[in-house]
Design an enzyme around this catalytic site. Structure first.
Site, PDB file in Angstrom:
ATOM      1  N   HIS A 130       0.863  -1.179   0.000  1.00 20.76           N
ATOM      2  CA  HIS A 130       0.000   0.000   0.000  1.00 20.76           C
ATOM      3  C   HIS A 130       0.905   1.236   0.000  1.00 20.76           C
ATOM      4  O   HIS A 130       2.003   1.201   0.546  1.00 20.76           O
ATOM      5  CB  HIS A 130      -0.830  -0.051   1.288  1.00 20.76           C
ATOM      6  CG  HIS A 130      -1.930   0.940   1.378  1.00 20.76           C
ATOM      7  ND1 HIS A 130      -1.730   2.249   1.758  1.00 20.76           N
ATOM      8  CD2 HIS A 130      -3.266   0.817   1.158  1.00 20.76           C
ATOM      9  CE1 HIS A 130      -2.893   2.878   1.774  1.00 20.76           C
ATOM     10  NE2 HIS A 130      -3.848   2.040   1.410  1.00 20.76           N
ATOM     11  N   ASP A 207       2.518  -4.700   8.226  1.00 22.09           N
ATOM     12  CA  ASP A 207       1.301  -3.895   8.140  1.00 22.09           C
ATOM     13  C   ASP A 207       0.121  -4.870   8.210  1.00 22.09           C
ATOM     14  O   ASP A 207      -0.131  -5.621   7.270  1.00 22.09           O
ATOM     15  CB  ASP A 207       1.351  -3.119   6.813  1.00 22.09           C
ATOM     16  CG  ASP A 207      -0.013  -2.634   6.342  1.00 22.09           C
ATOM     17  OD1 ASP A 207      -1.017  -2.829   7.046  1.00 22.09           O
ATOM     18  OD2 ASP A 207      -0.056  -2.052   5.237  1.00 22.09           O
ATOM     19  N   GLN A 210      -5.053  -5.479   6.895  1.00 29.10           N
ATOM     20  CA  GLN A 210      -6.052  -6.400   6.327  1.00 29.10           C
ATOM     21  C   GLN A 210      -6.030  -7.767   6.994  1.00 29.10           C
ATOM     22  O   GLN A 210      -6.694  -8.688   6.529  1.00 29.10           O
ATOM     23  CB  GLN A 210      -5.807  -6.573   4.818  1.00 29.10           C
ATOM     24  CG  GLN A 210      -5.926  -5.292   4.025  1.00 29.10           C
ATOM     25  CD  GLN A 210      -7.337  -4.713   4.037  1.00 29.10           C
ATOM     26  OE1 GLN A 210      -8.306  -5.424   4.299  1.00 29.10           O
ATOM     27  NE2 GLN A 210      -7.453  -3.429   3.760  1.00 29.10           N
ATOM     28  N   LYS A 233     -10.729  -0.939  10.272  1.00 31.60           N
ATOM     29  CA  LYS A 233     -10.882  -2.153   9.455  1.00 31.60           C
ATOM     30  C   LYS A 233     -11.171  -3.365  10.351  1.00 31.60           C
ATOM     31  O   LYS A 233     -11.222  -4.498   9.906  1.00 31.60           O
ATOM     32  CB  LYS A 233      -9.624  -2.387   8.628  1.00 31.60           C
ATOM     33  CG  LYS A 233      -9.384  -1.244   7.624  1.00 31.60           C
ATOM     34  CD  LYS A 233      -8.204  -1.485   6.761  1.00 31.60           C
ATOM     35  CE  LYS A 233      -7.679  -0.238   6.111  1.00 31.60           C
ATOM     36  NZ  LYS A 233      -8.312   0.124   4.843  1.00 31.60           N
ATOM     37  N   CYS A 371      -4.742   2.336  -3.753  1.00 35.13           N
ATOM     38  CA  CYS A 371      -3.499   2.874  -3.141  1.00 35.13           C
ATOM     39  C   CYS A 371      -2.350   1.891  -3.314  1.00 35.13           C
ATOM     40  O   CYS A 371      -1.483   1.750  -2.433  1.00 35.13           O
ATOM     41  CB  CYS A 371      -3.677   3.217  -1.667  1.00 35.13           C
ATOM     42  SG  CYS A 371      -4.907   4.472  -1.374  1.00 35.13           S
TER      43      CYS A 371
HETATM   44  N1  PMP Z   1      -2.112  -0.850   4.472  1.00 40.62           N
HETATM   45  C1  PMP Z   1      -3.102  -1.585   3.963  1.00 40.62           C
HETATM   46  C2  PMP Z   1      -2.802  -2.993   3.529  1.00 40.62           C
HETATM   47  C3  PMP Z   1      -4.385  -1.043   3.852  1.00 40.62           C
HETATM   48  O1  PMP Z   1      -5.369  -1.773   3.334  1.00 40.62           O
HETATM   49  C4  PMP Z   1      -4.613   0.292   4.263  1.00 40.62           C
HETATM   50  C5  PMP Z   1      -5.981   0.931   4.107  1.00 40.62           C
HETATM   51  N2  PMP Z   1      -6.542   0.726   2.852  1.00 40.62           N
HETATM   52  C6  PMP Z   1      -3.561   1.000   4.810  1.00 40.62           C
HETATM   53  C7  PMP Z   1      -2.326   0.405   4.894  1.00 40.62           C
HETATM   54  C8  PMP Z   1      -3.736   2.403   5.310  1.00 40.62           C
HETATM   55  O2  PMP Z   1      -4.564   2.395   6.442  1.00 40.62           O
HETATM   56  P1  PMP Z   1      -5.100   3.738   7.069  1.00 40.62           P
HETATM   57  O3  PMP Z   1      -5.663   4.545   5.934  1.00 40.62           O
HETATM   58  O4  PMP Z   1      -6.158   3.288   8.035  1.00 40.62           O
HETATM   59  O5  PMP Z   1      -3.955   4.412   7.736  1.00 40.62           O
END
Ligand code: PMP
Length: 409
Positions: A130, A207, A210, A233, A371
C-alpha cells in the site's frame, strides 16, 4: 441461495443484527456492503461505547484530578490492555496509539528509520505494498541516503521468495510488508519472511491492516519487530490504530512528535522524555477512538473466529465458482492463500463505471488502484473492481454482486 448460513459456531444472522448499517437501503435497494477492506461497518457495541464516553465520562486522560478524568483514563488504559492481549504482546506499554497504519508506518520510518538508516542501506518492500508503506520509506531514504527496493512478485500475486533470498544481504536494514494485500488478498508468509530477514540482521515491519479482522495475530509467534493496524478495518472507529513494537527497539527510538504528555520534564535548557508508551503519544489522544477500539476488540473476541475464517473462505470459494461463468470477467491475481478479497475486471466496462452501476443496485464495491499503483503497474492495469468480505457477508451478497455484473456484460 441460502442467505442464513451458520458457519461452524458463527451465526451470521445474529452477527448481521449487531451492525445497524446493514439494514440500510441505498438507491431503493437493500445495502450489499462489499467494501470491507476499505472500512468495515460498526457494531452497536462500538457505537454505544463511544456514545457512553461522550455522555458520561468525557474528560481528558492522565491529567485531571477528578472523577470523570479517572473514568476516562481507566477506560482508555483498559483498551490498551485489551489490544495487548489481542496481539499477545508481552506488555501493554508496547501498544502505541496512532491514527492508523499510515501513522504507524510514518512513526517507525521517521523515528527508527532516521536514526538507523544511512547511505548504502537498503529497505525492501514487495510490489504488493500500500502507498502508506512505500511513501514514508521513500521520504526517509531520501533524507538518509538509503534506498528503497521492490521485492518482485509472481503473476499469482505471491511474493517471489527466491528473488527475496537473492536480495537479502547485510545492507538490508528493513523489510516492510503487509500481512495481507488489500488489493488482491494475498496472505503473505510473514513468519517465513521474518526468519529470512532476521538471518541477515534486518528488522521487519508488518502492516496488519487487512489481517487482524480475519484471524488472531500473535506478535510473539510471528517474531516481527513492528506490527501496525487500523481500528476502522476491525469494526472500530476511524482515526485510531495501533503500533506494536519490540520493547528494546521502542525504548531506543527518539520521539516522533513532541508536545504534552510525551515529556518527563521540560526546561529551556533541555527536555527529558516520558517512558513507553507515552513517549510516542504527544498531545490529547483520540480518547473516544481508543475506547471504541477497545469495544471492537472485545466484540471480535466474542466471535467464533475459526468459524468466521471458514465462513469468509467459503464466500471466496463461492465467488470464484460464480465468477467462472461471467463472460469477460478476469480475476486480477490468484494467490496461493487469500482472504475474502476478489479483485477483477469486466471486459468493456471500466472499473469506475462498474462501481457506479453496481452502486445503483445498492452494491458497494471499491474501484481504482486501491493505493497500490506499483502493483497495478505490475499487472499492467490502471485499477480493478474489488469486492471484500467479512463476517457479516452472505452468499446472497455474492449473488447480488454477480447479478449486478451480468446486467452490464
Ligand atoms: N495498508 C493496507 C494494507 C491497507 O489496506 C490500508 C488501508 N486501505 C492502509 C495500509 C492504510 O490504512 P489507514 O488509511 O487506516 O492508515
Amino acid at each position: 441461495m441460502d442467505s442464513h448460513p451458520v458457519s461452524a459456531g458463527l451465526d451470521i444472522d445474529r452477527v448481521r443484527r449487531d451492525f445497524p448499517a446493514l439494514g440500510l437501503e441505498v438507491h431503493g435497494h437493500p445495502l450489499v456492503y462489499l467494501d470491507n477492506a476499505a472500512t468495515t461497518q460498526k457494531p452497536e457495541a462500538v457505537i454505544e461505547a463511544i456514545s457512553h464516553y461522550y455522555r458520561f465520562d468525557n474528560a481528558n486522560v492522565h491529567r485531571g484530578a477528578h472523577a470523570l478524568s479517572d473514568r476516562a483514563t481507566t477506560a482508555f488504559e483498559q483498551s490498551r490492555e485489551a489490544v495487548a492481549a489481542f496481539l499477545n504482546s508481552p506488555h501493554s506499554r508496547q501498544i502505541i496509539w496512532v491514527r492508523g497504519v499510515t501513522e504507524g508506518v510514518n512513526l517507525v520510518a521517521h523515528s527508527w528509520g532516521r536514526s538507523n538508516l544511512e547511505e548504502g542501506d537498503r529497505v525492501l518492500l514487495p510490489y504488493l505494498e500500500h502507498h502508506s508503506d512505500i511513501v514514508p520509506w521513500q521520504m526517509v531514504c531520501a533524507a538518509t541516503g538509503a534506498t528503497v527496493e521492490p521485492i518482485p512478485i509472481l503473476d499469482s500475486g505471491d511474493i517471489d521468495l527466491d528473488a527475496l533470498d537473492g536480495m537479502l544481504d547485510e545492507r538490508v536494514k528493513l523489510v516492510a510488508l503487509n500481512h495481507v494485500s488489500n488489493a488482491i488478498g494475498t496472505v503473505n508468509p510473514v513468519r517465513d519472511i521474518i526468519r529470512r530477514a532476521h538471518a541477515v540482521g534486518a528488522k521487519v515491519l508488518v502492516d496488519g491492516a487487512q489481517a487482524v479482522a480475519h484471524w488472531p495475530v500473535d506478535v510473539q509467534a510471528l517474531d516481527c519487530d513492528f506490527y501496525t493496524f487500523s481500528g476502522h478495518k476491525l469494526f472500530g472507529p476511524t482515526g485510531i490504530g495501533v503500533l506494536w513494537g519490540r520493547e528494546e527497539l521502542l525504548d531506543a527510538m527518539p520521539p516522533f512528535l513532541g508536545g504534552g504528555e510525551m515529556i518527563e520534564r521540560v526546561s529551556f535548557e533541555g527536555t527529558t522524555f516520558n517512558s513507553l508508551p507515552f513517549k510516542f503519544e504527544a498531545g490529547t489522544p483520540n480518547i473516544a477512538g481508543v475506547i471504541g477500539l477497545g469495544a471492537a476488540v472485545r466484540y471480535v473476541n466474542g466471535l467464533d473466529r475459526a468459524g468466521a475464517a471458514v465462513h469468509e473462505a467459503s464466500l471466496l470459494e463461492y465467488t470464484l465458482e460464480l465468477a467462472a461463468d461471467i463472460p469477460g470477467l478476469t480475476r486480477v491475481g490468484a494467490p496461493l492463500e487469500s482472504v475474502g478479497i476478489f479483485s477483477f475486471l469486466l471486459e468493456g466496462c471500466h472499473p469506475s463505471d462498474l462501481g457506479m452501476l453496481l452502486d445503483q443496485q445498492g452494491i458497494a464495491v471499491r474501484t481504482g488502484h486501491h493505493c497500490t499503483q506499483p502493483l497495478m503497474d505490475r499487472y499492467g492495469v490502471p485499477g480493478t473492481a474489488r469486492a471484500s468480505y467479512t463476517i457479516y457477508n452472505t452468499r446472497d451478497d455474492v449473488d447480488a454482486l454477480f447479478e449486478g455484473c451480468l446486467l452490464y456484460t
